[in-house]
Design an enzyme around this catalytic site. Sequence first.
Site, PDB file in Angstrom:
ATOM      1  N   TYR A  21      47.590 -40.864   1.902  1.00 39.39           N
ATOM      2  CA  TYR A  21      48.791 -41.551   2.375  1.00 39.39           C
ATOM      3  C   TYR A  21      50.027 -41.052   1.611  1.00 39.39           C
ATOM      4  O   TYR A  21      51.039 -40.704   2.205  1.00 39.39           O
ATOM      5  CB  TYR A  21      48.627 -43.071   2.227  1.00 39.39           C
ATOM      6  CG  TYR A  21      49.903 -43.824   2.462  1.00 39.39           C
ATOM      7  CD1 TYR A  21      50.435 -43.950   3.742  1.00 39.39           C
ATOM      8  CD2 TYR A  21      50.606 -44.394   1.404  1.00 39.39           C
ATOM      9  CE1 TYR A  21      51.632 -44.625   3.965  1.00 39.39           C
ATOM     10  CE2 TYR A  21      51.793 -45.067   1.614  1.00 39.39           C
ATOM     11  CZ  TYR A  21      52.302 -45.175   2.894  1.00 39.39           C
ATOM     12  OH  TYR A  21      53.490 -45.832   3.096  1.00 39.39           O
ATOM     13  N   GLU A  43      53.783 -53.529   6.616  1.00 43.68           N
ATOM     14  CA  GLU A  43      54.498 -54.008   5.428  1.00 43.68           C
ATOM     15  C   GLU A  43      54.597 -55.537   5.408  1.00 43.68           C
ATOM     16  O   GLU A  43      54.497 -56.148   4.352  1.00 43.68           O
ATOM     17  CB  GLU A  43      55.898 -53.391   5.335  1.00 43.68           C
ATOM     18  CG  GLU A  43      55.925 -51.904   5.105  1.00 43.68           C
ATOM     19  CD  GLU A  43      55.400 -51.436   3.763  1.00 43.68           C
ATOM     20  OE1 GLU A  43      55.134 -52.264   2.872  1.00 43.68           O
ATOM     21  OE2 GLU A  43      55.252 -50.210   3.609  1.00 43.68           O
ATOM     22  N   TRP A  51      49.129 -52.673  -1.362  1.00 41.08           N
ATOM     23  CA  TRP A  51      49.234 -51.749  -0.234  1.00 41.08           C
ATOM     24  C   TRP A  51      47.881 -51.130   0.080  1.00 41.08           C
ATOM     25  O   TRP A  51      47.562 -50.882   1.233  1.00 41.08           O
ATOM     26  CB  TRP A  51      50.297 -50.689  -0.525  1.00 41.08           C
ATOM     27  CG  TRP A  51      50.507 -49.743   0.620  1.00 41.08           C
ATOM     28  CD1 TRP A  51      50.323 -48.392   0.607  1.00 41.08           C
ATOM     29  CD2 TRP A  51      50.928 -50.055   1.956  1.00 41.08           C
ATOM     30  NE1 TRP A  51      50.604 -47.859   1.844  1.00 41.08           N
ATOM     31  CE2 TRP A  51      50.981 -48.865   2.686  1.00 41.08           C
ATOM     32  CE3 TRP A  51      51.261 -51.245   2.603  1.00 41.08           C
ATOM     33  CZ2 TRP A  51      51.354 -48.804   4.031  1.00 41.08           C
ATOM     34  CZ3 TRP A  51      51.639 -51.190   3.940  1.00 41.08           C
ATOM     35  CH2 TRP A  51      51.677 -49.982   4.635  1.00 41.08           C
TER      36      TRP A  51
END
Length: 190
Positions: A21, A43, A51
């Site tokens: 990522y 988000e 995350w």
Amino acid sequence: MESKNLVRCGWCSSSDLYKKYHDEEWGVPIYDDPSIFEFLILETFQAGLSWITILNKRENFRAAFDHFDYKKIAQYPEEKIESLLQDTGIVRNKLKIRATVSNAQAFLKVQEEFGTFSDYIWKFVNGKPIDNNPRTLKDVPATTPISDEISKDLKKRGFKFVGSTVIYAHMQATGMVNDHVEDCFVRKGK
């Protein structure tokens, strides 16, 4: 160069998924509405979580939310919302799931007003990424005056779970901001 020997931003070292990522997506400018919407929703689900938790469930989120098709999501009936609340592959937070539906509706309204959501959101940074050139992770802020402004405007437009910290993370994810640290190989141009 072997990817395991590359110097990266320190936050992404815990897993290969995190590294991928970081290396391929984080900080890369995104201008298409479907991708911007996906990151906005991811988000919002991340609020209060890590995350990596969201990244690990990303494919499940895509499947559960019709590949983040905001036109479909905006029309979700109560039965679909209830089925999402039972889906163990995603974060089953009732407020965030309902916010996803209302955010899809608000997203469509912004598109109607500005032509694209991309045109709307990128105007806050004059259409080009802000490069903060942080030396270390300590130099990377959690919020900025611009994320405060975007958050306030989105809330005024009916969006939920879009506090300034969430919006700054969204700005980083969609490349509105480049916060790769000084020694990171991505900053150095691979």
